[in-house]
Design a protein around this motif. Structure first.
Motif, PDB file in Angstrom:
ATOM      1  N   LEU A  85       5.474   0.890 -13.729  1.00  8.42           N
ATOM      2  CA  LEU A  85       4.097   0.710 -14.198  1.00  8.42           C
ATOM      3  C   LEU A  85       3.144   1.700 -13.528  1.00  8.42           C
ATOM      4  N   LEU A  86       3.287   1.840 -12.220  1.00 12.88           N
ATOM      5  CA  LEU A  86       2.427   2.740 -11.459  1.00 12.88           C
ATOM      6  C   LEU A  86       2.585   4.187 -11.924  1.00 12.88           C
ATOM      7  N   ASN A  87       3.824   4.631 -12.090  1.00 10.66           N
ATOM      8  CA  ASN A  87       4.077   6.003 -12.532  1.00 10.66           C
ATOM      9  C   ASN A  87       3.452   6.287 -13.889  1.00 10.66           C
ATOM     10  N   ARG A  88       3.650   5.367 -14.827  1.00 11.73           N
ATOM     11  CA  ARG A  88       3.096   5.557 -16.174  1.00 11.73           C
ATOM     12  C   ARG A  88       1.564   5.572 -16.127  1.00 11.73           C
ATOM     13  N   ASP A  89       0.995   4.598 -15.408  1.00  9.81           N
ATOM     14  CA  ASP A  89      -0.455   4.469 -15.363  1.00  9.81           C
ATOM     15  C   ASP A  89      -1.098   5.675 -14.679  1.00  9.81           C
ATOM     16  N   PHE A  90      -0.493   6.129 -13.574  1.00  9.15           N
ATOM     17  CA  PHE A  90      -1.051   7.273 -12.854  1.00  9.15           C
ATOM     18  C   PHE A  90      -1.078   8.510 -13.745  1.00  9.15           C
ATOM     19  N   SER A  91       0.017   8.755 -14.444  1.00 11.36           N
ATOM     20  CA  SER A  91       0.101   9.914 -15.324  1.00 11.36           C
ATOM     21  C   SER A  91      -0.945   9.847 -16.440  1.00 11.36           C
ATOM     22  N   TRP A 110       0.835  -1.205   0.000  1.00  8.29           N
ATOM     23  CA  TRP A 110       0.000   0.000   0.000  1.00  8.29           C
ATOM     24  C   TRP A 110       0.873   1.260   0.000  1.00  8.29           C
ATOM     25  N   ALA A 111       1.977   1.229   0.759  1.00  7.46           N
ATOM     26  CA  ALA A 111       2.889   2.386   0.819  1.00  7.46           C
ATOM     27  C   ALA A 111       3.529   2.649  -0.540  1.00  7.46           C
ATOM     28  N   ILE A 112       3.919   1.589  -1.238  1.00  5.38           N
ATOM     29  CA  ILE A 112       4.518   1.734  -2.571  1.00  5.38           C
ATOM     30  C   ILE A 112       3.522   2.394  -3.519  1.00  5.38           C
ATOM     31  N   ILE A 113       2.289   1.920  -3.512  1.00  5.57           N
ATOM     32  CA  ILE A 113       1.255   2.456  -4.406  1.00  5.57           C
ATOM     33  C   ILE A 113       0.920   3.899  -4.024  1.00  5.57           C
ATOM     34  N   SER A 114       0.784   4.165  -2.735  1.00  8.52           N
ATOM     35  CA  SER A 114       0.413   5.508  -2.267  1.00  8.52           C
ATOM     36  C   SER A 114       1.495   6.541  -2.555  1.00  8.52           C
ATOM     37  N   ALA A 115       2.749   6.124  -2.513  1.00  9.90           N
ATOM     38  CA  ALA A 115       3.865   7.052  -2.721  1.00  9.90           C
ATOM     39  C   ALA A 115       3.876   7.630  -4.133  1.00  9.90           C
ATOM     40  N   ILE A 116       3.307   6.916  -5.082  1.00  4.97           N
ATOM     41  CA  ILE A 116       3.289   7.406  -6.468  1.00  4.97           C
ATOM     42  C   ILE A 116       2.546   8.729  -6.530  1.00  4.97           C
ATOM     43  N   GLU A 117       1.378   8.787  -5.905  1.00  3.77           N
ATOM     44  CA  GLU A 117       0.581  10.016  -5.917  1.00  3.77           C
ATOM     45  C   GLU A 117       1.240  11.114  -5.096  1.00  3.77           C
ATOM     46  N   SER A 118       1.794  10.777  -3.935  1.00 11.17           N
ATOM     47  CA  SER A 118       2.395  11.810  -3.081  1.00 11.17           C
ATOM     48  C   SER A 118       3.683  12.371  -3.679  1.00 11.17           C
ATOM     49  N   ASP A 119       4.361  11.604  -4.543  1.00 17.59           N
ATOM     50  CA  ASP A 119       5.589  12.068  -5.186  1.00 17.59           C
ATOM     51  C   ASP A 119       5.339  12.674  -6.566  1.00 17.59           C
ATOM     52  N   PHE A 120       4.087  12.741  -6.989  1.00 16.93           N
ATOM     53  CA  PHE A 120       3.734  13.203  -8.331  1.00 16.93           C
ATOM     54  C   PHE A 120       3.529  14.715  -8.297  1.00 16.93           C
ATOM     55  N   TYR A 121       4.416  15.456  -8.954  1.00 18.15           N
ATOM     56  CA  TYR A 121       4.322  16.918  -8.946  1.00 18.15           C
ATOM     57  C   TYR A 121       4.202  17.433 -10.373  1.00 18.15           C
ATOM     58  N   GLU A 122       2.971  17.680 -10.766  1.00 16.08           N
ATOM     59  CA  GLU A 122       2.711  18.309 -12.054  1.00 16.08           C
ATOM     60  C   GLU A 122       1.608  19.332 -11.875  1.00 16.08           C
ATOM     61  N   ILE A 123       1.725  20.418 -12.574  1.00 17.37           N
ATOM     62  CA  ILE A 123       0.702  21.457 -12.536  1.00 17.37           C
ATOM     63  C   ILE A 123      -0.391  21.087 -13.534  1.00 17.37           C
ATOM     64  N   PRO A 124      -1.666  21.250 -13.199  1.00 22.35           N
ATOM     65  CA  PRO A 124      -2.177  21.797 -11.935  1.00 22.35           C
ATOM     66  C   PRO A 124      -2.216  20.746 -10.828  1.00 22.35           C
ATOM     67  N   ILE A 125      -2.206  21.253  -9.591  1.00 19.02           N
ATOM     68  CA  ILE A 125      -2.358  20.376  -8.427  1.00 19.02           C
ATOM     69  C   ILE A 125      -3.841  20.387  -8.056  1.00 19.02           C
ATOM     70  N   HIS A 126      -4.411  19.217  -7.933  1.00 17.55           N
ATOM     71  CA  HIS A 126      -5.860  19.103  -7.724  1.00 17.55           C
ATOM     72  C   HIS A 126      -6.212  18.893  -6.251  1.00 17.55           C
ATOM     73  N   HIS A 127      -7.412  19.399  -5.872  1.00 15.67           N
ATOM     74  CA  HIS A 127      -7.836  19.325  -4.468  1.00 15.67           C
ATOM     75  C   HIS A 127      -9.296  18.928  -4.291  1.00 15.67           C
ATOM     76  N   GLY A 128     -10.005  18.702  -5.365  1.00 15.16           N
ATOM     77  CA  GLY A 128     -11.437  18.467  -5.265  1.00 15.16           C
ATOM     78  C   GLY A 128     -11.842  17.038  -4.951  1.00 15.16           C
ATOM     79  N   ARG A 129     -13.126  16.877  -4.704  1.00 14.74           N
ATOM     80  CA  ARG A 129     -13.699  15.573  -4.335  1.00 14.74           C
ATOM     81  C   ARG A 129     -13.478  14.525  -5.426  1.00 14.74           C
ATOM     82  N   HIS A 130     -13.694  14.900  -6.678  1.00 17.06           N
ATOM     83  CA  HIS A 130     -13.519  13.937  -7.768  1.00 17.06           C
ATOM     84  C   HIS A 130     -12.072  13.438  -7.861  1.00 17.06           C
ATOM     85  N   TYR A 131     -11.132  14.342  -7.580  1.00 22.45           N
ATOM     86  CA  TYR A 131      -9.717  13.938  -7.604  1.00 22.45           C
ATOM     87  C   TYR A 131      -9.445  12.910  -6.513  1.00 22.45           C
TER      88      TYR A 131
END
Length: 198
Positions: free
Chosen positions: A162-168, A112-133
């Motif tokens: 794989l996670l990085n590519r898929d998340f993007s 779970w930590a490996i998967i979760s870290a992908i999102e927390s380390d992902f820095y691209e503009i725009p940064i999203h904050h809404g419910r759908h995100y």
């Protein structure tokens, strides 16, 4: 006389210890800091994999290593690491039992930590904050976790790629749908309003 093992510690320090002594030291190290131990994960796994090293001690040490690296994923903690530690942690994960509850818990936490870290380390503009995100993030994590939990062997370096590519790809697709724009605008509008009277 019980076997003693030569442990290559940090900064060239060497230790000659019995299995029970090393086990006690690692358990104490993990309670005190959970990061800066007597030796690297690579070295500890090397010792654990020596054929005559007791299985119960090896299991405890591998669980402690997984818990440690679960905490390190996505964090900015300054910890002693070797370039080979990622491979050592992968060895710990893949060699632990899938029937022992303590092992299962540590393995689930690490995956779970490996998967979760992908999102927390992902820095691209725009940064999203809404419910759908946040719904997207939760579903994305759960989907990958269910796909990988229970596999006999995981190559974590390959999984991270794989996670990085898929998340993007999936995030860009969601952005193009336009569903995030309104919520992002609402968030930044609220931030601007809260700063107007400061």
């Amino acid at each position: 006389m019980k076997n003693k093992y030569l442990i290559n510690g940090w900064y060239g320090h060497k230790y000659l210890m019995r299995a029970d002594e090393l086990h006690l030291r690692v358990m104490n190290d993990s309670e005190e800091s959970n990061f800066n131990w007597i030796a690297s994960a690579t070295e500890l796994i090397r010792i654990c994999n020596i054929p005559d090293f007791p299985d119960d001690y090896a299991t405890d040490i591998k669980i402690a290593i997984l818990n440690c690296f679960s905490n390190l994923e996505g964090s900015r903690v300054d910890a002693h690491l070797e370039p080979s530690d990622e491979k050592a942690v992968q060895d710990a994960y893949n060699s632990l039992s899938s029937k022992d509850e303590r092992c299962i818990s540590a393995k689930k936490r690490y995956l779970w930590a490996i998967i979760s870290a992908i999102e927390s380390d992902f820095y691209e503009i725009p940064i999203h904050h809404g419910r759908h995100y946040f719904i997207f993030i939760r579903q994305w994590k759960l989907s990958w976790f269910s796909n990988y939990w229970g596999k006999d062997y995981i190559d974590f370096s390959e999984l991270k790629d794989l996670l990085n590519r898929d998340f993007s790809i999936k995030l860009k697709k969601l952005e193009k749908s336009g569903v995030l724009i309104e919520e992002d605008d609402e968030f930044w509008s609220a931030i601007r309003k809260s700063n107007e009277w400061i």
